[in-house]
Motif scaffolding. Structure first.
Motif, PDB file in Angstrom:
ATOM      1  N   LEU A   1       0.749  -1.173   0.094  1.00 53.47           N
ATOM      2  CA  LEU A   1      -0.046  -0.015  -0.107  1.00 53.47           C
ATOM      3  C   LEU A   1       0.870   1.290   0.309  1.00 53.47           C
ATOM      4  N   HIS A   2       1.945   1.326   0.993  1.00 55.13           N
ATOM      5  CA  HIS A   2       2.959   2.338   0.707  1.00 55.13           C
ATOM      6  C   HIS A   2       3.492   2.521  -0.781  1.00 55.13           C
ATOM      7  N   ASN A   3       3.817   1.373  -1.140  1.00 57.11           N
ATOM      8  CA  ASN A   3       4.496   1.531  -2.693  1.00 57.11           C
ATOM      9  C   ASN A   3       3.422   1.676  -3.812  1.00 57.11           C
ATOM     10  N   LEU A   4       2.079   1.557  -3.490  1.00 54.42           N
ATOM     11  CA  LEU A   4       0.934   2.209  -4.254  1.00 54.42           C
ATOM     12  C   LEU A   4       1.250   3.577  -4.288  1.00 54.42           C
ATOM     13  N   GLY A   5       1.443   4.253  -3.113  1.00 45.89           N
ATOM     14  CA  GLY A   5       1.263   5.549  -2.987  1.00 45.89           C
ATOM     15  C   GLY A   5       2.481   6.190  -3.703  1.00 45.89           C
ATOM     16  N   GLU A   6       3.576   5.715  -3.406  1.00 43.30           N
ATOM     17  CA  GLU A   6       4.877   5.896  -4.063  1.00 43.30           C
ATOM     18  C   GLU A   6       4.762   6.030  -5.644  1.00 43.30           C
ATOM     19  N   GLY A   7       4.097   4.980  -6.155  1.00 38.72           N
ATOM     20  CA  GLY A   7       3.714   4.905  -7.700  1.00 38.72           C
ATOM     21  C   GLY A   7       2.798   5.709  -8.051  1.00 38.72           C
ATOM     22  N   LEU A   8       1.735   6.196  -7.353  1.00 40.40           N
ATOM     23  CA  LEU A   8       0.927   7.108  -7.697  1.00 40.40           C
ATOM     24  C   LEU A   8       1.519   8.556  -7.677  1.00 40.40           C
ATOM     25  N   ALA A   9       2.551   8.966  -6.820  1.00 38.63           N
ATOM     26  CA  ALA A   9       3.256  10.161  -6.693  1.00 38.63           C
ATOM     27  C   ALA A   9       4.247  10.135  -7.990  1.00 38.63           C
TER      28      ALA A   9
ATOM     29  N   TRP B   1       0.852   3.327 -13.012  1.00 42.60           N
ATOM     30  CA  TRP B   1      -0.041   3.478 -14.175  1.00 42.60           C
ATOM     31  C   TRP B   1      -1.284   4.324 -13.794  1.00 42.60           C
ATOM     32  N   ILE B   2      -1.872   4.150 -12.733  1.00 41.69           N
ATOM     33  CA  ILE B   2      -2.950   5.108 -12.425  1.00 41.69           C
ATOM     34  C   ILE B   2      -2.494   6.532 -12.393  1.00 41.69           C
ATOM     35  N   GLY B   3      -1.375   6.805 -11.675  1.00 41.28           N
ATOM     36  CA  GLY B   3      -0.761   8.256 -11.634  1.00 41.28           C
ATOM     37  C   GLY B   3      -0.481   8.910 -12.905  1.00 41.28           C
ATOM     38  N   GLY B   4       0.164   7.908 -14.033  1.00 42.52           N
ATOM     39  CA  GLY B   4       0.214   8.586 -15.183  1.00 42.52           C
ATOM     40  C   GLY B   4      -0.863   8.714 -15.979  1.00 42.52           C
ATOM     41  N   PHE B   5      -1.975   7.848 -15.944  1.00 48.05           N
ATOM     42  CA  PHE B   5      -3.036   7.869 -16.944  1.00 48.05           C
ATOM     43  C   PHE B   5      -4.289   8.463 -16.452  1.00 48.05           C
ATOM     44  N   ALA B   6      -4.374   8.368 -15.195  1.00 45.77           N
ATOM     45  CA  ALA B   6      -5.676   8.898 -14.501  1.00 45.77           C
ATOM     46  C   ALA B   6      -5.564   9.018 -13.242  1.00 45.77           C
ATOM     47  N   PHE B   7      -4.790   9.898 -12.838  1.00 47.70           N
ATOM     48  CA  PHE B   7      -4.809  10.287 -11.359  1.00 47.70           C
ATOM     49  C   PHE B   7      -5.857  10.723 -10.665  1.00 47.70           C
ATOM     50  N   ASN B   8      -6.397  10.382  -9.453  1.00 44.03           N
ATOM     51  CA  ASN B   8      -7.277  10.547  -9.024  1.00 44.03           C
ATOM     52  C   ASN B   8      -6.981  10.890  -7.371  1.00 44.03           C
ATOM     53  N   PRO B   9      -6.888  12.061  -6.662  1.00 47.48           N
ATOM     54  CA  PRO B   9      -6.553  12.351  -5.466  1.00 47.48           C
ATOM     55  C   PRO B   9      -7.412  11.625  -4.266  1.00 47.48           C
ATOM     56  N   VAL B  10      -8.577  11.543  -4.753  1.00 49.36           N
ATOM     57  CA  VAL B  10      -9.600  10.817  -3.648  1.00 49.36           C
ATOM     58  C   VAL B  10      -9.257   9.401  -3.425  1.00 49.36           C
ATOM     59  N   LEU B  11      -8.967   8.744  -4.558  1.00 50.72           N
ATOM     60  CA  LEU B  11      -8.470   7.066  -4.396  1.00 50.72           C
ATOM     61  C   LEU B  11      -6.957   7.255  -3.796  1.00 50.72           C
ATOM     62  N   ALA B  12      -6.161   7.978  -4.210  1.00 52.70           N
ATOM     63  CA  ALA B  12      -4.711   8.316  -3.414  1.00 52.70           C
ATOM     64  C   ALA B  12      -4.925   8.298  -2.102  1.00 52.70           C
ATOM     65  N   THR B  13      -5.749   9.315  -1.446  1.00 56.44           N
ATOM     66  CA  THR B  13      -5.940   9.603  -0.279  1.00 56.44           C
ATOM     67  C   THR B  13      -6.614   8.274   0.495  1.00 56.44           C
ATOM     68  N   LEU B  14      -7.400   7.655   0.042  1.00 53.53           N
ATOM     69  CA  LEU B  14      -8.027   6.662   0.486  1.00 53.53           C
ATOM     70  C   LEU B  14      -7.112   5.296   0.486  1.00 53.53           C
ATOM     71  N   PHE B  15      -6.155   5.070  -0.332  1.00 57.22           N
ATOM     72  CA  PHE B  15      -5.249   3.943  -0.443  1.00 57.22           C
ATOM     73  C   PHE B  15      -4.387   4.218   0.667  1.00 57.22           C
ATOM     74  N   LEU B  16      -3.731   5.501   0.690  1.00 59.92           N
ATOM     75  CA  LEU B  16      -2.583   5.564   1.536  1.00 59.92           C
ATOM     76  C   LEU B  16      -3.115   5.610   2.848  1.00 59.92           C
ATOM     77  N   ALA B  17      -4.491   6.251   3.265  1.00 61.02           N
ATOM     78  CA  ALA B  17      -4.875   6.291   4.431  1.00 61.02           C
ATOM     79  C   ALA B  17      -5.350   4.698   5.013  1.00 61.02           C
ATOM     80  N   ILE B  18      -5.432   3.968   4.160  1.00 63.69           N
ATOM     81  CA  ILE B  18      -5.571   2.529   4.199  1.00 63.69           C
ATOM     82  C   ILE B  18      -4.128   2.008   4.748  1.00 63.69           C
ATOM     83  N   GLY B  19      -3.163   2.209   4.011  1.00 65.07           N
ATOM     84  CA  GLY B  19      -1.789   1.632   4.245  1.00 65.07           C
ATOM     85  C   GLY B  19      -1.326   2.207   5.693  1.00 65.07           C
ATOM     86  N   VAL B  20      -1.736   3.359   6.057  1.00 59.52           N
ATOM     87  CA  VAL B  20      -1.188   3.643   7.165  1.00 59.52           C
ATOM     88  C   VAL B  20      -1.702   2.901   8.532  1.00 59.52           C
TER      89      VAL B  20
END
Length: 399
Positions: A261-269, A330-349
């Motif tokens: 989950l942390h690396n998902l956020g890293e990839g999004l950024a 992929w998500i960050g490069g083609f269809a970034f969504n800050p709502v999903l990014a925040t959700l995934f990262l909060a779950i990761g914490v």
């Protein structure tokens, strides 16, 4: 002999339910009155409070700018005029340039932007309020293609799967360590997980700051992290019978999931940064991520040093921890969504904090079996080493 007081059935009876419903009905009447008449407060009302947030900017071709705008003010807002670089410009808005509360619209501007230069877009409401948004570096938004999909996958591979797999390769050497050295490695795992939790939290709050105000990004991030933490703790209690702990392999999978989950956020950024032209991936950055993330593989392997789970589990653990970096890119490069990014990262914490708890209990239980106190200099040195390794290798990957 008189008996003590007895507890009577205090559940609501038929008539008592009316006292629940009546206040709700009266509340509805009050709200309807306020909405239809203003409640006599009309003379106190001032100018409308307007606020919009630019959710996403895309540059689909050299002659077009597109803005996704969200109305997070208390009332509907109309945007009749728009400026680009201090000049009024024509535009189209879908579905309309009048945006209801909580609604959104896409503004398309036929403007020939200059590559790699900054541009300032200003939205002007019908009351004259101006909302500015800067495009720091104008770069054409990537369009989905097989070649670009593969290039983004390579970035995720470099920053996620490869360094974690390299870290897991230390497993045979770590199996020969003494009990005290194993606890040092486990404490090192706690240190790197604490660092990842802090980093994931900061990334989540950064994305949350980009959300519309009505979503309440920061409180939602805190609540999601706490709910995930307590949910996982409760599920952990039910996994085994009372007095037993989750298996070490289960803990390794939880570590891999938290790191994933942390690396998902890293990839999004990273994906969002490359799509916006704000970063350039070079050999130095690849080396930096490899050094920074290689300890994640050590942390995944640490709980299973006493029993080899087999190659299949190691491959799955590396995939769970590393592939989210590819997916995030992929998500960050083609269809970034800050709502999903925040959700995934909060779950990761929340997930990472729960793993910190489990690994800490693992170390504590082993030290108590050996007749030693869990808080000793060896474990403290391991924790401090994990934090310092993550901190100093982060110098190479922050951009």
């Amino acid at each position: 002999m008189s008996s003590g007081p007895t507890l009577e059935n205090t559940s609501p009876k038929g008539g008592a339910w009316g006292f629940l419903i009546i206040p709700l009905v009266l509340l509805g009447v009050l709200l309807a009155y306020l909405l239809t008449t203003g409640g006599g407060l009309g003379s106190l009302s001032g100018p409308p409070v307007e606020h919009v947030t630019v959710q996403r900017v895309t540059l689909p071709d050299p002659g077009t700018i597109q803005l996704t705008v969200v109305n997070d003010g208390p009332e509907a807002i109309t945007i009749p005029q728009l400026m680009v670089d201090d000049a009024f410009w024509n535009f189209t808005a879908k579905p309309s340039n009048t945006i209801p509360r909580f609604g959104s619209a896409v503004f398309t501007i036929p403007y020939h932007w200059v590559a790699e230069e900054a541009h300032l877009v200003a939205l002007m409401s019908s009351t004259g309020t101006v909302f500015e948004h800067e495009i720091p570096v104008a770069v054409q938004t990537p369009r989905f293609s097989g070649d670009l999909l593969w290039r983004f996958a390579l970035i995720g591979l470099y920053v996620g799967i490869v360094p974690i797999a390299l870290g897991v390769l230390w497993y045979p050497w770590m199996r020969g360590l003494s009990r005290s050295a194993v606890n040092f490695i486990l404490s090192l795992t706690v240190g790197l997980l604490v660092y990842l939790a802090i980093g994931t939290w900061l990334d989540a709050t950064e994305f949350a700051a980009e959300l519309p105000t009505f979503i309440q990004g920061l409180p939602v991030t805190i609540l999601i992290a706490l709910l995930v933490l307590f949910t996982l703790l409760l599920l952990g209690r039910r996994e085994k019978k009372e007095g037993e702990r989750p298996s070490n392999l289960s803990i390794s999978y939880r570590i891999a999931m938290g790191i994933g989950l942390h690396n998902l956020g890293e990839g999004l950024a990273i994906g969002a940064a490359f799509a916006a032209g704000e970063a350039a991936l070079g050999t130095f950055l690849v080396i930096g991520f490899t050094l920074h993330n290689i300890t994640e593989g050590v942390g995944i392997a640490a709980p299973i040093l006493k029993k080899n789970p087999g190659l299949k589990h190691f491959m799955l653990l590396v995939f769970i921890a590393g592939f989210p970096a590819v997916l995030g890119t992929w998500i960050g490069g083609f269809a970034f969504n800050p709502v999903l990014a925040t959700l995934f990262l909060a779950i990761g914490v929340g997930a990472i904090l729960q793993v910190v708890w489990e690994v800490g209990l693992l170390v504590s239980k082993d030290e108590q079996k050996a007749g030693k106190h869990p808080l000793n200099w060896t474990n403290f040195a391991g924790f401090a080493t994990g934090v310092m390794v993550m901190y100093f290798t982060a110098f190479l990957v922050k951009f």
